[in-house]
Design an enzyme around this catalytic site. Structure first.
Site, PDB file in Angstrom:
ATOM      1  N   CYS A 286       0.865  -1.253   0.122  1.00 21.92           N
ATOM      2  CA  CYS A 286      -0.002   0.054   0.231  1.00 21.92           C
ATOM      3  C   CYS A 286       0.808   1.249   0.144  1.00 21.92           C
ATOM      4  O   CYS A 286       0.490   2.274  -0.241  1.00 21.92           O
ATOM      5  CB  CYS A 286      -0.815   0.095   1.104  1.00 21.92           C
ATOM      6  SG  CYS A 286       0.029   0.161   2.986  1.00 21.92           S
ATOM      7  N   GLU A 386      -6.048   1.387  -8.496  1.00 18.68           N
ATOM      8  CA  GLU A 386      -5.039   0.915  -7.688  1.00 18.68           C
ATOM      9  C   GLU A 386      -4.397  -0.298  -8.519  1.00 18.68           C
ATOM     10  O   GLU A 386      -5.644  -1.119  -8.787  1.00 18.68           O
ATOM     11  CB  GLU A 386      -5.177   0.308  -6.592  1.00 18.68           C
ATOM     12  CG  GLU A 386      -3.941  -0.121  -5.612  1.00 18.68           C
ATOM     13  CD  GLU A 386      -4.355  -0.604  -4.110  1.00 18.68           C
ATOM     14  OE1 GLU A 386      -5.671  -1.211  -3.953  1.00 18.68           O
ATOM     15  OE2 GLU A 386      -3.647  -0.528  -3.331  1.00 18.68           O
TER      16      GLU A 386
END
Ligand code: NAD
Length: 495
Positions: A286, A386
């Site tokens: 992340c 993402e």
């Protein structure tokens, strides 16, 4: 049918200090290294969760009543057990997640650092006391919440559970961990080592499963707080569902981290940092660099990035992505960007895998080489969502204001970084980037303990951060007591 010899025993739930067999359907656990079935995991039910909650409730009075300095002794021992079993723990991470051994060792080392911080909590959580009027004292103490739950993603099977376990337990809570069903093996070893360190039975429990268990955690009235780490889509669902049953919730989501690169940035350091950030753990972090914003003439830096990226060899110092679905999703992003006019400068598709099988064609081993895509525009899907693979897209901006505007416009806000030798330009980004964790000349700006980890915007829902000092607030509640001991009766209007 031939009996499958599993590399690891069947994963069981871990309740009240024991591995518990249940009759739930089981799911195969594949190693992303080669796709082999290495274990199976139960898809537990709400009834299994309830057993774990009962065990954690039973353990709570004794554990919360244990002085924090005694609790710390257990975690000192646990920290030593992590060190003693470092190789085995790293091997588990490597096998179930696919990241390299070096990355797996780093994960376990970070778990040790998180545990060390927890051991320091007695120094950080003293209450306050003051005589507020003659004979009258007010005191504030931090008290645990009760039974809490921690829900983890696939990308850090050892470290992310340690974001919550040591701090929440040191502060007197009892816990149920729900690991990712894709990587459930490390959690069982964590439970065993906690027991070996002397943690009383029931203080830490593991319930395996998928969505059904997460929903049962959100709904269970015995659970007081829920922490979640995973994708933004699920973080939102969990935050809404857990808070709707009046639980405290802290839900960390996905990311789209922007790295702003100015032409004056140090050439080698910038290139190696950007490449390490985009490709570490195969881009499945992340905190990974997802998008570089090149400000003005940065061709020389991009050229150097390509040289750096070519040093990464899939199967040697670059692991596979977690699954076929993930692999195909990433390929889709690249193809779509190319079709929309972006230029693939370094193409990681169909790599030569060191000592490996045909990439992407077998049951596992979904390797992708580092991929650098230039001239991406903000409207492309690769720029908005993402990707979670070793891929970086480069957007061009005419100046720093335009670059900051691009960063600000993305809905996530985990991390952002700037590469420059100008303190003034760096300061602008520190002030104006809309992200919880900022790097100056550092591509993965993870705050080290005692500083806390947590993003902004769509990367985190709920107050507090998940580690460091900020987590103390999340895992405790304040008890305010006012006492009067003034037998002489010397009172005033406040007494
Ligand atoms: P995920 O959201 O698919 O799964 C996370 C957890 O939620 C798992 O335990 C899973 O069983 C459960 N889950 C999945 N779908 C669910 C649903 N519909 N309802 C309820 N529960 C559900 O995430 P993942 O693929 O395991 O992990 C990758 C994601 O995690 C990435 O988006 C990454 O950015 C994010 N992540 C964020 C951080 C952070 O600090 N912000 C850290 C690590 C990973």
């Amino acid at each position: 049918m031939a009996t499958l010899t599993l590399k690891y025993p069947e994963v069981r739930n871990y309740i009240a200090g024991e591995p518990i067999a249940n009759g739930s359907p089981r799911m195969d656990v594949h190693s992303p290294l080669d796709g082999a079935v290495i274990s199976t995991v139960p898809l537990s039910t709400a009834a299994d969760l309830d057993k774990a909650v009962q065990a954690a409730e039973a353990a709570f009075p004794g554990w919360s009543g244990t002085p924090i300095k005694e609790r710390a002794q257990i975690f000192f021992r646990y920290r030593e057990l992590l060190l003693k079993n470092r190789e085995e723990l790293a091997t588990l991470v490597h096998t179930e997640n696919g990241k390299t051994m070096d990355e797996s060792y780093a994960e376990v080392d970070k778990s040790m650092e998180l545990t060390e911080f927890a051991c320091s909590l007695p120094q950080l959580v003293q209450g306050e006391v003051l005589e507020v009027s003659k004979g009258v004292e007010c005191r504030i103490e931090r008290k645990p919440l009760g039974v809490v739950a921690s829900i983890a993603p696939f990308n850090f099977p050892n470290m992310v559970p340690h974001w919550t376990i040591p701090n929440a337990l040191m502060l007197g809570n009892t816990m149920i961990l729900k690991p990712s069903e894709v990587v459930p093996i490390s959690a069982i070893r964590i439970a065993e080592l906690l027991k070996e360190a002397g943690l009383p039975d029931g203080v830490f429990n593991v319930v395996n499963g998928d969505r059904a268990i997460v929903e049962a955690i959100c709904d269970h009235p015995g659970i007081k707080a829920v922490s979640f780490v995973g994708s933004t889509k699920v973080a939102k669902i969990v935050y809404i569902r857990a808070t709707s049953t009046l639980k405290r919730a802290l839900c960390l989501g996905g990311a789209k981290n922007h790295l702003l690169v100015l032409p004056d940035a140090h050439l080698e350091m910038t290139a190696s940092n950007v490449v390490a950030s985009m490709s570490g753990c195969a881009g499945q972090r992340c905190m990974a660099a997802a998008q570089m914003v090149g400000i003005g003439g940065v061709e020389h830096i991009i050229d150097q990035m390509i040289i750096e990226a070519k040093k990464l060899v899939p199967g040697k110092n670059l692991g596979p992505v977690i699954s076929k679905a993930s692999y195909e999703r990433i390929l889709g992003f690249i193809a779509e960007a190319e079709k929309a006019g972006a230029k693939v400068l370094l193409d990681g598709r169909n790599p030569q895998v060191e000592g490996g099988a045909d990439p992407g064609s077998g049951p596992g081993g979904y390797y992708l080489g580092p991929t650098i895509i230039d001239h991406v525009t903000a409207d492309m899907r690769i720029s908005q969502e993402e990707v979670f693979g070793p891929v970086i897209s480069i957007i061009r901006a005419k100046d720093l204001d335009a670059a900051i505007a691009i960063e600000n416009a993305n809905p996530y806000g985990n991390a952002a970084a700037v590469f420059t030798q100008s303190g003034g330009q760096a300061r602008q980004v520190m002030e104006r980037a809309s992200a919880g964790m900022i790097g100056v000349n550092i591509g993965v700006p993870v705050p080290r303990e005692p500083f806390s980890f947590g993003g902004w915007n769509d990367s985190k829902f709920g107050t507090c951060d998940i580690t460091g000092k900020s987590s103390i607030e999340f895992w405790t509640q304040l008890k305010k007591t006012t006492t009067k001991w003034n037998p002489e009766g010397k009172t005033n209007w406040m007494s």
